[in-house]
Structure formats: C-alpha cells, structure tokens
Design an enzyme around this catalytic site. Structure first.
Site, short mmCIF file in Angstrom:
data_model
loop_
_atom_site.label_atom_id
_atom_site.label_comp_id
_atom_site.label_asym_id
_atom_site.label_seq_id
_atom_site.Cartn_x
_atom_site.Cartn_y
_atom_site.Cartn_z
N ARG A 292 0.77 -1.33 -0.46
CA ARG A 292 -0.08 0.40 -0.40
C ARG A 292 0.93 1.67 0.32
O ARG A 292 1.61 1.29 1.36
CB ARG A 292 -1.21 0.07 1.04
CG ARG A 292 -1.87 -1.35 1.29
CD ARG A 292 -2.82 -1.12 2.60
NE ARG A 292 -4.09 -1.92 2.19
CZ ARG A 292 -4.11 -2.83 3.23
NH1 ARG A 292 -3.12 -3.17 3.77
NH2 ARG A 292 -5.33 -3.53 3.01
N ARG A 328 0.79 -1.21 -5.49
CA ARG A 328 -0.21 -0.91 -5.25
C ARG A 328 -0.79 0.65 -5.88
O ARG A 328 -0.13 1.26 -4.89
CB ARG A 328 -1.60 -1.23 -4.14
CG ARG A 328 -2.63 -0.84 -5.14
CD ARG A 328 -4.06 -1.44 -3.76
NE ARG A 328 -3.31 -0.24 -2.39
CZ ARG A 328 -4.44 -0.47 -1.54
NH1 ARG A 328 -5.03 -1.44 -1.09
NH2 ARG A 328 -4.16 0.62 -0.11
N GLU A 426 -12.54 -5.56 -5.95
CA GLU A 426 -13.24 -4.83 -4.39
C GLU A 426 -14.24 -4.41 -5.45
O GLU A 426 -14.91 -3.58 -4.22
CB GLU A 426 -11.89 -4.33 -3.91
CG GLU A 426 -11.29 -3.00 -4.69
CD GLU A 426 -9.91 -2.00 -4.00
OE1 GLU A 426 -10.10 -2.53 -2.61
OE2 GLU A 426 -9.63 -1.30 -4.24
N ASN A 449 -12.47 -6.54 1.99
CA ASN A 449 -12.26 -4.66 2.90
C ASN A 449 -13.95 -4.06 2.11
O ASN A 449 -14.65 -4.23 2.83
CB ASN A 449 -10.91 -4.33 3.46
CG ASN A 449 -10.01 -4.88 4.02
OD1 ASN A 449 -10.39 -6.45 4.15
ND2 ASN A 449 -9.00 -4.78 3.47
N ASP A 450 -13.15 -3.89 0.83
CA ASP A 450 -13.37 -2.50 0.09
C ASP A 450 -15.12 -3.77 -0.67
O ASP A 450 -16.14 -3.11 -0.40
CB ASP A 450 -12.33 -1.87 -0.60
CG ASP A 450 -12.39 -0.73 0.02
OD1 ASP A 450 -13.14 -0.19 0.70
OD2 ASP A 450 -11.15 -1.02 -0.70
N CYS A 497 -5.94 -9.92 -0.72
CA CYS A 497 -4.95 -9.42 -0.12
C CYS A 497 -6.31 -9.05 1.48
O CYS A 497 -5.29 -7.47 1.34
CB CYS A 497 -4.68 -8.36 -0.66
SG CYS A 497 -5.22 -7.22 -2.02
C1 PEP Z 1 -9.13 -3.95 0.50
O1 PEP Z 1 -9.89 -2.92 0.19
O2 PEP Z 1 -9.88 -5.94 1.06
C2 PEP Z 1 -7.76 -3.98 0.08
C3 PEP Z 1 -6.83 -4.94 1.04
O3 PEP Z 1 -7.64 -3.07 -0.02
P1 PEP Z 1 -7.10 -1.71 1.14
O4 PEP Z 1 -7.91 -2.03 2.57
O5 PEP Z 1 -6.24 -1.13 1.35
O6 PEP Z 1 -8.86 -1.04 0.55
MG MG Z 2 -9.02 -1.44 -0.78
#
Ligand code: PEP
Ligand code: MG
Length: 536
Positions: A292, A328, A426, A449-450, A497
């Site tokens: 990140r 990324r 995502e 996550n997103d 991820c």
């Molecule tokens: C996600 O969205 O799962 C992700 C890995 O990206 P971030 O948490 O950095 O938004």
């Molecule tokens: Mg994300």
C-alpha cells in the site's frame, strides 16, 4: 472494575494507563454542512471561550513569568479579537458551507502565511501565534483541551483515529488503542495490527480519564477499567500462551506453504511502510502481495517526488532479494485523504473519488508514481496493481499511462524493468466483469475489505453497521468463486489480499475454491502457513 464490550480492531492484550488523545491541528477534517447558522454559533461560542481562556493564561503568566513575557498572550488575545480574523472565518463558513473547525483552521493558515511573508523576523514569528490561536479555538470546538497530547507508553483513547495519526504516533510508545468509531477493516486498524498494537473499537470513550488504569483485551474486543487482580492474572496468562504459540510457529520458517495433498499456495505479505519489510523477511514471507503506497503520500504537505518514491520502492524490492513485490498505485480518498490534493469535500468519500479514479484525474501524480515503479522493476520482480477498478475502460486508460511512463523513461535513457499488471477486485462491478477484466490483466487480487463494504452497503468506517459488515456473508463467498472462475478461463492467478485472507476460519474454503495466493499482514504469515499445511 468495569467491563466495556466493544469490537476487536487489533488483537493482543495490554495493561496500562490511559492517555486521552486530542489529535492535532493537521487532522482537521473538512465537512460540508447544511446548517450554516449552527456553525456560526459554534464558532462564536468557541471564540469567546478562547478569549476568556487567554485572559486567564495572561493573568497567570504575569504572576509566574512576569509582565513582559506574559505580553505574548495579550498580543494573542488582540489577534483573536481582530475583526478581520473573525470575518474571514464567518465568510468561509457562509460562502463555502464548511464546518467551523475547518474554517478556523483555514484562517489560522491564511493569517500565518501573511505574517510569514513579512520582512522582519519579529513579525514573521507571529505566524506561530496565529496557529496557536486557531488551534485553541479548534480544540474548544472539538471539546479538546488544546494541550497537544504527547502520548508515551500509554493506552491511547480517542473518539476516532486516522491512519495518519497512527503513523504519527508510531514513534511514541503506544500500548493499545481504544476508540469509539472504527472497524476491523479500517486502515487505522490495519496499521495497528501490522505494528502489533492491540486495539478495541466501538467503546463509549466518554467514561475514560487521563491516567486511568485499564486492560485492553483486543482478542475479545473488550476493555476493563480499573481491572481487578483476577482479570490481570487471566490476561497475563493469555499473553504468555500466545507468546508460546508464536514461538512454536517459528519452526515453520523455511518450510513450504503447501496442503497435505500437495497443493502449493503462495504466501505473501501486505505492507504499508518501508520498515515493515523487515517483518516480512523475519516471518518468511514469500513476497509482498500488496504494497500500500499511501504512506508515501499521507500526513505531509507536498506529494513525494519520483526520486523519493523510487528509492523507497527500490529499497523494498532489494530487501526482498528476488521475491515478487506487488506495488499498488495510490489509493487515497475514502478514509485516506491527502491534504495537498485539491479534492472537493465529499458527502460520501467511500463512494467518491478514490483509487484509480483519483489517479486518472491527476495524471501527473500518476505518471510520477508509475515511472518510479518501473524504475524499481529494474532491481527485481515487480508487479503493478490498480485499485478500485470498475470497468475495462479504466484498466485500458491505466495501462496507457503505464506505457506512456515506460516510453518516457526509454526516451530519457533511464533504467527500468518489465512489470506484470494486475487489478484489485474490490467492487461488485469488477466481480461481474471478471471474465472481461481477466483478458486484459496478468493477475487479480481480491480486496475483500472494500468488496464487503460495497456489496453489503455497509460503510467499513461506521461502527454501528459492523453487524451488517459480515465478511463471511454468502454473497462474498459466491463472488470470490465467480472471480476465480473468470480468472481460470483466461488462465491468470487470483490472490486474496483483504483481511479475509488472514481469517483462518475460511482458509480451507478459499484454498478449495482455487485461490492461488494469500497476502496477509506480516504478523499473520506463519499462522496462515500453519493452517494451510493442515488442510487435506
Ligand atoms: C481491500 O479493500 O480489501 C484492500 C486490501 O484494500 P484496502 O484495505 O487498502 O482498501
Ligand atoms: Mg481496498
């Protein structure tokens, strides 16, 4: 003793004393407001309070340090009561419909800049008085004491903590975080986990006071105020048991990440800072599946230049000694705002301009990052990954920028390397288009996550919808299956991820679905390897 149940944001246990964290002026958030009159009234009230405070400080200073030194506070009082200062703030609130704290912050910066441009040093020095004054009013607006907390070896308690603040506090000794708002998937929580700092969110923080003794049980998502002896003993025993488990897992260093039936799975790390690469090596990560890059861009007043970015990427690639590194591209916006990018305040930042959208809007910034990544690729195997993709067209545009960056380096005769191109899956749109997207990229990485937030329409920052934010929801599992199927058709690999990748209760299901790689917080690497090695 009082037990407060919240939610786990970062596991682990800590016992210590509380420090109420006030935040700092740069963390002032811009908000669009409906009720302008309310903001004007809030400002008026805080300005009067600040003036009364300054008068008190002035009288106290006369007693303690003498009249001459105390005059600085008298001068501050005059600045605060100067009509142009108040007018600037009121006009900003009315014209731009912004919150009072932000308007005060802007006024502080504006008048500080005017003083700073003066020829004589004495007048220039008054810029700090301006910042002091605006900081005092902002503290009152946010019910802060304005003391400018300098936490050390404490358990930090605050309503909400930003990723920038976690970064800023990293050099001080933080034992744990307790917050009212937040979630397991918020970036502040992710950072806390990568630093091994326990954190609990969803707790009413109004009942804490500076210096209060507390025990934080990150695993159970609860906090004990004034813990009794039994609780202390129980928690310390758990700390010891977990230390022993970690010690035992160290025997897995150097072993393969492979199931009992011989299916090989790649095990990579997610990192969000330069320093974490040491933990990846120490925990035997097989590469970096998600770098990140926001840490290079957040909490500073100017964007990083190509050279600075290049040196950081190069360092990480070289440290990984031939193991793959997925970089990324910038994903600011959402809960990761950058102060220097001219972004309109958004009602709903999670659905606003973030990820690839920001990069395609700020081409110069994007090209600088792409050039730095391509240069680092001359030092080892590097992939580039684009976040927040929702269409094939976005990938096409991002790849065109990548090609333009490559050509510019070529023309200038600057060393660079080849990169694989991947995307974060995502958004629900990317899932639905996974077949088409798989045709135009080299790999997928699922950002659960997103993906969970957008699929279940549950803001990952909003503690009150954390029950809805269910990472195990059948819709998410079906989506992962669909992404794997889309990738399989085109013959590209899929990694995971998001935080779900570090959840050992679903590791087996994910491996059986055909996930090729897991990318997890470095502290979770050996635990996931242990789990995969137990799958038949
Ligand atoms: C996600 O969205 O799962 C992700 C890995 O990206 P971030 O948490 O950095 O938004
Ligand atoms: Mg994300």
């Amino acid at each position: 003793m009082k037990r407060l149940q919240g939610l786990c944001a970062s596991d682990g246990i800590a016992i210590g004393t509380v420090k109420i964290y006030q935040g700092s002026q740069p963390e002032i958030m811009l908000r669009r407001v409906q009720d302008v009159q309310r903001e004007l009234a809030l400002y008026q009230f805080a300005a009067e309070e600040a003036a009364a405070e300054l008068e008190r400080v002035y009288r106290q200073a006369i007693r303690e340090v003498g009249k001459q030194a105390a005059e600085i506070f008298e001068a501050q009082l005059m600045l605060l009561q100067d009509a142009s200062f108040g007018r600037f703030i009121q006009e900003k609130i009315v014209r731009e419909r912004v919150n009072a704290a932000y308007a005060v912050y802007c006024a502080g910066e504006h008048f500080a800049a005017i003083f700073n441009a003066m020829p004589d040093e004495l007048t220039r020095a008054r810029r700090m008085d301006m910042k002091d004054i605006s900081g005092r009013i902002i503290s009152l607006l946010e019910q802060k004491d304005g003391a400018g907390a300098q936490p050390e070896a404490h358990i930090i308690v605050c309503r909400e903590i930003t990723p920038g603040a976690v970064m800023a506090l990293r050099s001080t000794k933080v034992l744990a975080y307790i917050t009212e708002n937040g979630s397991y998937q918020s970036h502040a929580a992710i950072l806390a986990r990568s630093m091994g700092i326990p954190a609990v969110t969803g707790v009413d923080v109004s009942t804490f006071t500076d210096g209060m003794e507390v025990a934080v049980d990150g695993d159970g998502g609860c906090v004990y105020q004034e813990p009794d002896e039994d609780i202390r003993k129980e928690l310390l025993e758990r700390v010891e048991a977990s230390r022993q488990r970690e010690q035992a897992r160290r025997t897995l260093i150097g072993t393969e990440t492979v199931t009992l039936s011989g299916q090989k799975v790649a095990l990579y790390a997610n990192i969000g800072s330069r320093e974490e690469v040491a933990a990846v090596r120490e925990q035997d990560g097989e590469g970096i599946g998600l770098l990140r890059t926001e840490f290079l861009f957040l909490g500073r007043s100017r964007m990083p230049e190509e050279e600075e970015q290049y040196r950081t990427y190069q360092y990480i690639v070289e440290q990984m000694q031939g193991k793959p590194v997925v970089i990324r591209t910038l994903d600011i916006g959402g809960d990761k705002p950058a102060k220097y990018l001219p972004m309109e305040p958004e009602e709903n930042p999670a659905l606003g301009c973030r990820g690839i959208r920001t990069c395609l809007q700020h081409r110069a910034l994007f090209m600088t990052q792409l050039r730095a990544i391509l240069r680092a690729a001359a030092k080892g195997p590097v992939s580039v990954m684009f976040p927040m993709i929702t269409s094939v067209e976005e990938v096409r545009q991002a790849k065109a920028c990548l090609e333009a960056a490559r050509q510019s380096l070529e023309t200038e005769g600057i060393a660079h390397g080849r990169v694989l191109v991947g995307i974060m899956v995502e958004t629900p749109a990317a899932v639905m288009l996974s077949r088409e997207l798989a045709e135009v990229v080299d790999f997928f990485s699922i950002g659960t996550n997103d993906l969970t937030q957008y699929t279940l329409a549950a803001d990952l920052q909003n503690t009150s919808v954390q029950v809805v934010y269910d990472t195990h929801h059948p819709a998410i599992m079906k989506m992962i299956e669909q992404v794997v199927a889309g990738a399989r058709q085109a013959g590209i690999p899929v990694s995971i991820c998001g935080e779900l990748g570090a959840d050992t209760t679903v590791t087996e299901a994910l491996v059986h679905m055909g996930i090729h790689a897991f990318s997890v917080n470095p502290v979770k690497l050996l635990e996931i390897r242990e789990r995969i090695r137990s799958i038949s």
